[in-house]
Design a protein around this motif. Sequence first.
Motif, PDB file in Angstrom:
ATOM      1  N   MET A   1      -6.340   6.529   6.850  1.00 53.65           N
ATOM      2  CA  MET A   1      -5.051   6.687   6.159  1.00 53.65           C
ATOM      3  C   MET A   1      -4.697   8.169   6.043  1.00 53.65           C
ATOM      4  O   MET A   1      -5.570   9.010   5.864  1.00 53.65           O
ATOM      5  N   LEU A   2      -3.404   8.460   6.096  1.00 56.06           N
ATOM      6  CA  LEU A   2      -2.939   9.839   5.988  1.00 56.06           C
ATOM      7  C   LEU A   2      -3.473  10.519   4.737  1.00 56.06           C
ATOM      8  O   LEU A   2      -3.706  11.705   4.711  1.00 56.06           O
ATOM      9  N   LEU A   8      -5.772  12.598  -5.524  1.00 58.68           N
ATOM     10  CA  LEU A   8      -4.636  12.045  -6.275  1.00 58.68           C
ATOM     11  C   LEU A   8      -3.908  13.165  -7.026  1.00 58.68           C
ATOM     12  O   LEU A   8      -2.672  13.189  -7.085  1.00 58.68           O
ATOM     13  N   ALA A   9      -4.666  14.123  -7.568  1.00 58.26           N
ATOM     14  CA  ALA A   9      -4.047  15.223  -8.325  1.00 58.26           C
ATOM     15  C   ALA A   9      -3.129  16.040  -7.410  1.00 58.26           C
ATOM     16  O   ALA A   9      -2.016  16.418  -7.805  1.00 58.26           O
ATOM     17  N   ALA A  10      -3.584  16.292  -6.166  1.00 55.50           N
ATOM     18  CA  ALA A  10      -2.763  17.083  -5.233  1.00 55.50           C
ATOM     19  C   ALA A  10      -1.505  16.310  -4.854  1.00 55.50           C
ATOM     20  O   ALA A  10      -0.412  16.879  -4.754  1.00 55.50           O
ATOM     21  N   LEU A  11      -1.658  15.012  -4.653  1.00 58.62           N
ATOM     22  CA  LEU A  11      -0.500  14.185  -4.293  1.00 58.62           C
ATOM     23  C   LEU A  11       0.504  14.141  -5.443  1.00 58.62           C
ATOM     24  O   LEU A  11       1.719  14.219  -5.242  1.00 58.62           O
ATOM     25  N   TRP A  12      -0.032  14.014  -6.659  1.00 60.95           N
ATOM     26  CA  TRP A  12       0.843  13.981  -7.846  1.00 60.95           C
ATOM     27  C   TRP A  12       1.619  15.284  -7.958  1.00 60.95           C
ATOM     28  O   TRP A  12       2.843  15.299  -8.197  1.00 60.95           O
ATOM     29  N   GLU A  28      -6.867   4.895  -6.599  1.00 63.60           N
ATOM     30  CA  GLU A  28      -6.992   3.888  -5.533  1.00 63.60           C
ATOM     31  C   GLU A  28      -6.586   4.470  -4.197  1.00 63.60           C
ATOM     32  O   GLU A  28      -5.591   5.197  -4.118  1.00 63.60           O
ATOM     33  N   ALA A  29      -7.301   4.085  -3.147  1.00 65.92           N
ATOM     34  CA  ALA A  29      -6.933   4.544  -1.804  1.00 65.92           C
ATOM     35  C   ALA A  29      -5.497   4.122  -1.486  1.00 65.92           C
ATOM     36  O   ALA A  29      -4.736   4.875  -0.880  1.00 65.92           O
ATOM     37  N   MET A  30      -5.112   2.918  -1.924  1.00 65.68           N
ATOM     38  CA  MET A  30      -3.756   2.423  -1.634  1.00 65.68           C
ATOM     39  C   MET A  30      -2.702   3.305  -2.307  1.00 65.68           C
ATOM     40  O   MET A  30      -1.686   3.640  -1.710  1.00 65.68           O
ATOM     41  N   LEU A  31      -2.946   3.684  -3.555  1.00 63.76           N
ATOM     42  CA  LEU A  31      -1.983   4.539  -4.261  1.00 63.76           C
ATOM     43  C   LEU A  31      -1.889   5.892  -3.575  1.00 63.76           C
ATOM     44  O   LEU A  31      -0.799   6.432  -3.361  1.00 63.76           O
ATOM     45  N   ARG A  32      -3.041   6.431  -3.196  1.00 62.87           N
ATOM     46  CA  ARG A  32      -3.023   7.730  -2.499  1.00 62.87           C
ATOM     47  C   ARG A  32      -2.252   7.600  -1.187  1.00 62.87           C
ATOM     48  O   ARG A  32      -1.484   8.471  -0.821  1.00 62.87           O
ATOM     49  N   HIS A  33      -2.476   6.509  -0.490  1.00 61.19           N
ATOM     50  CA  HIS A  33      -1.775   6.288   0.782  1.00 61.19           C
ATOM     51  C   HIS A  33      -0.258   6.249   0.568  1.00 61.19           C
ATOM     52  O   HIS A  33       0.506   6.924   1.271  1.00 61.19           O
ATOM     53  N   LEU A 150       2.213   1.129   9.218  1.00 61.37           N
ATOM     54  CA  LEU A 150       2.327   2.094  10.320  1.00 61.37           C
ATOM     55  C   LEU A 150       1.804   3.464   9.883  1.00 61.37           C
ATOM     56  O   LEU A 150       1.107   4.149  10.641  1.00 61.37           O
ATOM     57  N   GLU A 151       2.123   3.846   8.661  1.00 65.10           N
ATOM     58  CA  GLU A 151       1.626   5.139   8.167  1.00 65.10           C
ATOM     59  C   GLU A 151       0.106   5.100   8.023  1.00 65.10           C
ATOM     60  O   GLU A 151      -0.568   6.099   8.252  1.00 65.10           O
TER      61      GLU A 151
END
Length: 276
Positions: A1-2, A8-12, A28-33, A150-151
């Motif tokens: 996954m990308l 998660l902190a960096a994505l937030w 969760e990996a799904m939330l990060r994705h 797809l992502e």
Amino acid sequence: MLSDAASLAALWAARYRAGMAPGGLPDEAMLRHLMAHRSVRAYRPDPVPESVLDGAVAAAQSASTSSNLQVWSVVAVKDAERRGRLAELAGGQAHIRQAPLFLAWLVDLSRLARMGEARAHATEGLDYLETFLVGVVDATLAAQNAAAFLEAQGLGIVYIGGLRNHPEQVARELGLPDRCMAVFGMCVGHPDPDRPAAIKPRLPQSVVLHRERYDIAGEGEAIGRYDGADEAFQCEQGLAPRAWSDVMLRRVAGPQSLSGRDRLREALDVLGFALR
Ligand SMILES: Cc1cc2nc3c(=O)[nH]c(=O)nc-3n(C[C@H](O)[C@H](O)[C@H](O)COP(=O)(O)O)c2cc1C
């Protein structure tokens, strides 16, 4: 996954440009994705494997669908010339030409109409705005499931609302029957590593999440902060700085800002939708 590489902190931080302890969120990996999504508008020419297209359609068909009506379809376009014509119809969007795969997501009431016709069964219920809306919702849920899959394959996507600029011509190009319309398209391909896309900030959660009852307290101030975050994003991307709220208000100022889609009601008549 990308998203595997990003915490998660960096994505937030990228999504909200504001402090918050992601400790309260399930990591969760799904939330990060999902939080790692960014629209991709620059692609390598490598084709998208057929198995990936099959997977995308399986993901799409696994989405919920109103009453199991399944009133959507998708046209997969690989032909470069057809993509070129669609790119022009969508307002000259070069990424449609460049992406090896283009998906046209359809609200498709034609299947039920054919089923009714074959059995001489009434299908008057298709002639209501409600049923059209069901098709739009179904197509959207299906497309977003496909996008997430797809992502997850390392591919990039961008939705193409420009497909509604000229609905009748798009319908002719794709050979759509009556009661069938492309609600949006989706470019799919391998992101060009030389022109990477970045995570675009979104409105603070306080603006979109209402608890128990709709509440606009603090909205103006929060949007002001978001204007600043979006402007910083624009500058980082080498784009002209501008306030998000100014741009969005310009987009809804009048029919002239709708890229020809102000005549959608008329186009739907031509395409065989009654919309009572
Ligand atoms: C239904 C829909 C239609 C869109 N149409 C276009 C389009 O025609 N061209 C384009 O470049 N981006 C299009 N986008 C992409 C949005 O501009 C993009 O999602 C938004 O700016 C947020 O950026 P992000 O996806 O990178 O987070 C569309 C998105 C959606 C959901």
